[in-house]
Design a protein around this motif. Structure first.
Motif, PDB file in Angstrom:
ATOM      1  N   LEU A  29       0.841  -1.206   0.000  1.00  0.00           N
ATOM      2  CA  LEU A  29       0.000   0.000   0.000  1.00  0.00           C
ATOM      3  C   LEU A  29       0.874   1.253   0.000  1.00  0.00           C
ATOM      4  O   LEU A  29       0.622   2.195  -0.757  1.00  0.00           O
ATOM      5  N   ALA A  30       1.910   1.246   0.840  1.00  0.00           N
ATOM      6  CA  ALA A  30       2.810   2.399   0.893  1.00  0.00           C
ATOM      7  C   ALA A  30       3.465   2.612  -0.473  1.00  0.00           C
ATOM      8  O   ALA A  30       3.671   3.749  -0.907  1.00  0.00           O
ATOM      9  N   GLY A  31       3.781   1.501  -1.151  1.00  0.00           N
ATOM     10  CA  GLY A  31       4.421   1.584  -2.456  1.00  0.00           C
ATOM     11  C   GLY A  31       3.531   2.189  -3.530  1.00  0.00           C
ATOM     12  O   GLY A  31       4.007   2.681  -4.549  1.00  0.00           O
ATOM     13  N   GLN A  32       2.218   2.116  -3.323  1.00  0.00           N
ATOM     14  CA  GLN A  32       1.280   2.730  -4.272  1.00  0.00           C
ATOM     15  C   GLN A  32       1.347   4.248  -4.220  1.00  0.00           C
ATOM     16  O   GLN A  32       0.910   4.925  -5.136  1.00  0.00           O
ATOM     17  N   LEU A  33       1.851   4.776  -3.089  1.00  0.00           N
ATOM     18  CA  LEU A  33       1.841   6.229  -2.889  1.00  0.00           C
ATOM     19  C   LEU A  33       3.093   6.812  -3.527  1.00  0.00           C
ATOM     20  O   LEU A  33       3.994   7.318  -2.852  1.00  0.00           O
ATOM     21  N   ALA A  34       3.141   6.704  -4.855  1.00  0.00           N
ATOM     22  CA  ALA A  34       4.364   7.045  -5.584  1.00  0.00           C
ATOM     23  C   ALA A  34       4.749   8.507  -5.393  1.00  0.00           C
ATOM     24  O   ALA A  34       5.920   8.861  -5.406  1.00  0.00           O
ATOM     25  N   GLY A  35       3.765   9.362  -5.210  1.00  0.00           N
ATOM     26  CA  GLY A  35       4.043  10.787  -5.080  1.00  0.00           C
ATOM     27  C   GLY A  35       4.689  11.181  -3.761  1.00  0.00           C
ATOM     28  O   GLY A  35       4.910  12.357  -3.513  1.00  0.00           O
ATOM     29  N   GLY A  36       4.967  10.213  -2.907  1.00  0.00           N
ATOM     30  CA  GLY A  36       5.672  10.525  -1.671  1.00  0.00           C
ATOM     31  C   GLY A  36       4.774  10.649  -0.460  1.00  0.00           C
ATOM     32  O   GLY A  36       5.239  11.008   0.614  1.00  0.00           O
ATOM     33  N   GLY A  37       3.494  10.352  -0.619  1.00  0.00           N
ATOM     34  CA  GLY A  37       2.579  10.371   0.521  1.00  0.00           C
ATOM     35  C   GLY A  37       2.990   9.325   1.547  1.00  0.00           C
ATOM     36  O   GLY A  37       3.627   8.318   1.225  1.00  0.00           O
ATOM     37  N   GLN A  38       2.633   9.587   2.776  1.00  0.00           N
ATOM     38  CA  GLN A  38       2.944   8.678   3.874  1.00  0.00           C
ATOM     39  C   GLN A  38       1.787   7.690   4.042  1.00  0.00           C
ATOM     40  O   GLN A  38       0.637   8.027   3.764  1.00  0.00           O
ATOM     41  N   CYS A  39       2.091   6.485   4.512  1.00  0.00           N
ATOM     42  CA  CYS A  39       1.050   5.476   4.698  1.00  0.00           C
ATOM     43  C   CYS A  39       0.854   5.198   6.186  1.00  0.00           C
ATOM     44  O   CYS A  39       1.765   4.718   6.864  1.00  0.00           O
ATOM     45  N   ALA A  40      -0.325   5.517   6.689  1.00  0.00           N
ATOM     46  CA  ALA A  40      -0.686   5.207   8.073  1.00  0.00           C
ATOM     47  C   ALA A  40      -1.275   3.798   8.118  1.00  0.00           C
ATOM     48  O   ALA A  40      -1.236   3.056   7.119  1.00  0.00           O
ATOM     49  N   ALA A  41      -1.795   3.401   9.270  1.00  0.00           N
ATOM     50  CA  ALA A  41      -2.496   2.117   9.399  1.00  0.00           C
ATOM     51  C   ALA A  41      -3.702   2.327  10.300  1.00  0.00           C
ATOM     52  O   ALA A  41      -3.577   2.922  11.373  1.00  0.00           O
TER      53      ALA A  41
END
Ligand SMILES: *Cc1c(COP(=O)(O)O)cnc(C)c1O
Length: 383
Positions: A29-41
């Motif tokens: 999921l974090a890898g989908q955020l190519a634009g540099g967004g952070q991934c919470a849970a």
């Protein structure tokens, strides 16, 4: 080797939670955020039934720094288990008389209403972290856009003083990329975020849930909040599941019998045996969150064979037609997999997948996960 080796021999079933798969899902999921967004849970409801006390630290060890729960008590339990520097946000916001507990626990609220904003402003010291939730279509929780705009226009600058860290909103139909409401929500959220930035310059956008991440970069913003996909449910229901299964449920066979027609199985005699049949009963029922509506609908997996559930699911028991399964696989205590079964090559058996079982039960993976029984033995596979 038996899946039950080393687990409580008195438990009728074993729930195995694969933290390695969970961490891999977070990375996907974090890898989908190519634009540099952070991934919470999102780890509310005890990490969707899988155990926040194990899931939270496993995700933190993988690099996750931001966690969302629904209620303060969930945050209070989770925060001490996480390393320094992790944030825990409470989606439901503060209730009367709870502000001090937020501060004492070092956890932060999402402020959803003018009333919660006033409570936080009046009772929390200036600078205490908080987030703001604006409703862009759910009509559930969150400020109305007009309420947010009124607060932004207020000359006493209440929002500038609160300096909320995130502007949150929630998508109505993210799992359906064709739904027109997605575009409407994304546009409204963009507009409200830009307006809020004029008053709170550093506020970060936080919109996407699991499925929202797959709507593409426009939905990503600075922080994404996936939940259910971490636990293995398919966030893209029209396409193959990009997530790894996390949850597996193996029940022990309690009894095997040979029956001959005419004969019925279970309460209400809803299933009639047509000919010589072998039946296996396992000690899992609706009291364990295995829904009664699965009666004569679900399937299990035993010795590599998919077997139908026959008759009603009762409180503590369910019965499967195991005719054709080799007798040596049907000894008392042998495993019959109800969820997350795999074939000999480790390939998921569709009939026992989380999403399929949920669909058979007329519900969604979220409800199957959060209903998982308290009577199961549990095993966690470390990353
Ligand atoms: C539960 C929840 C999420 C997580 O949604 P998933 O569909 O499980 O990814 C995100 N945001 C809010 C506000 C929620 O209530």
């Amino acid at each position: 080797m038996s899946p039950f080796a080393g687990s409580d021999p008195a438990a009728n079933a074993l729930l195995t939670i694969d933290l390695g798969a969970l961490v891999a899902n977070w990375r996907t999921l974090a890898g989908q955020l190519a634009g540099g967004g952070q991934c919470a849970a999102v780890v509310k409801a005890d990490a969707y039934g899988t155990g926040a006390a194990r899931v939270g630290p496993a995700l933190a060890a993988a690099g996750c720094r931001v966690f969302f729960v629904a209620q303060l008590a969930e945050a209070e339990a989770l925060k001490p288990l996480l390393p320094e520097g992790c944030e825990v946000w409470v989606l439901g916001g503060p209730l009367p008389g709870t502000v001090e507990r937020f501060l004492a626990a070092g956890v932060a609220p999402v402020l959803n209403t003018p009333w919660q904003i006033a409570l936080w402003r009046d009772e929390a010291p200036p600078g205490s972290p908080c987030a703001l939730h604006v409703d862009t279509g759910m009509s559930r929780l969150g400020l109305e856009p007009a309420e947010l705009e009124a607060l932004l226009a207020d000359a006493s600058a209440p929002l500038a003083a609160l300096a909320p860290r995130h502007l949150i909103s929630h998508l109505v139909s993210a799992e359906d990329p064709a739904a027109s409401v997605n575009r409407a929500q994304l546009e409204l959220f963009d507009r409200l975020l830009a307006a809020t930035r004029r008053v709170v310059p550093d506020i970060a956008g936080c919109l996407a849930n699991s499925s929202g991440i797959f709507l593409g970069p426009k939905a990503h913003h600075a922080l994404a909040r996936p939940g259910v996909a971490l636990y293995g449910a398919n966030p893209t229901p029209d396409q193959p599941n990009p997530m790894r299964p996390v949850v597996r449920l193996d029940a022990k066979i309690l009894q095997v019998r040979h029956v001959d027609a005419p004969r019925t199985v279970g309460y209400g005699a809803t299933h009639r045996v047509a000919g010589p049949t072998r039946l296996a009963t396992v000690g899992v029922g609706y009291a364990d969150g295995y829904p009664r509506v699965l009666s004569s609908r679900a399937h299990g997996l035993v010795a590599g064979q998919v077997v139908p559930l026959v008759g009603r699911v009762s409180m503590d028991l369910a019965t499967f037609d195991v005719t054709g399964v080799p007798a040596e696989a049907l000894v008392p205590g042998a495993p019959l997999t109800l969820l997350g079964g795999q074939d000999a090559d480790g390939v998921a058996v569709p009939e026992t997948s989380l999403d399929h079982v949920a669909e058979q039960a007329g519900t969604i993976a979220y409800e199957i996960l959060t209903s998982l029984g308290r009577r199961y033995a549990r095993r966690y596979i470390d990353p």
